[in-house]
Design a protein around this motif. Structure first.
Motif: not given
Length: 210
Positions: A30-41
């Protein structure tokens, strides 16, 4: 099976995850995609048990995280900075970590180090490693105990082009073994090549998945 059921996480009055729900199956990437601060980490940290979940719940094979288990029982983790001790060799690092669960043999350690493109007989301390070598070592640390859940934040950072290909092949093999792999990456090729499903996050919410 990992089930995320309507979790909301607020840190210092800032909502970092909002009503997130998803089911992750074994044998998939599963890949998590989004800008910095999107909630991935933050999602990776929640899945790892590093952030307490007070609203909603995360279930690992029907066990609620934070209830009977504090962490996923079989997990490999690479989030932000690697935790390798700089004063030891990579082999020594993994041997010391392996004493905790006692599930990995010296052969497992040597094999994993070789699989990430390093030499298990290298006598250099981790402090002498290049950034790319440290990143490979951190991936070895996440994989050497053959975990069933693998959480990776920017796994190909600082790794050369040939190394990126090798790491992608390695992760594909781990999924084929039956592991659930969830990774965040700013490299769109990592996600397009590796991910069975891509999850888009924005402002702590899942806005799209495919």
């Amino acid at each position: 099976m990992i089930e995320v059921n309507n979790i909301t996480i607020t840190l210092k009055k800032d909502t970092v995850l909002k009503e997130v729900s998803y089911a992750f199956e074994s044998g998939k990437i599963y890949g998590l995609r989004g800008r910095n601060g999107a909630g991935k980490t933050m999602l990776l940290r929640a899945l790892a048990g590093l952030i307490p979940v007070k609203e909603g719940q995360i279930k690992i094979d029907d066990q609620v995280l934070g209830d009977k288990i504090d962490f996923p029982p079989s997990m490999g983790l690479l989030i932000e900075n690697n935790n390798l001790a700089p004063e030891f060799t990579l082999t020594k690092n993994l041997q010391l970590l392996g004493k905790i669960k006692k599930v990995a043999t010296d052969d497992d350690i040597a094999t994993t180090i070789t699989r990430v493109g390093l030499d298990p007989k290298d006598t250099r301390k981790v402090a002498k490693f290049s950034l790319g070598m440290k990143q490979r070592g951190a991936i070895a640390q996440a994989l050497f105990e053959k975990p069933m859940l693998i959480l990776l934040d920017e796994p190909t950072n600082a790794i050369d082009q040939q190394g990126v290909i090798e790491i992608r092949e390695l992760l594909a093999a781990e999924a084929k073994r039956g592991a659930t792999i969830i990774l965040a990456s700013h490299n769109p090729e990592d996600l397009s090549v590796l991910a069975d499903e891509i999850i888009d996050l924005s402002h702590g919410e899942i806005v799209k998945h495919a």
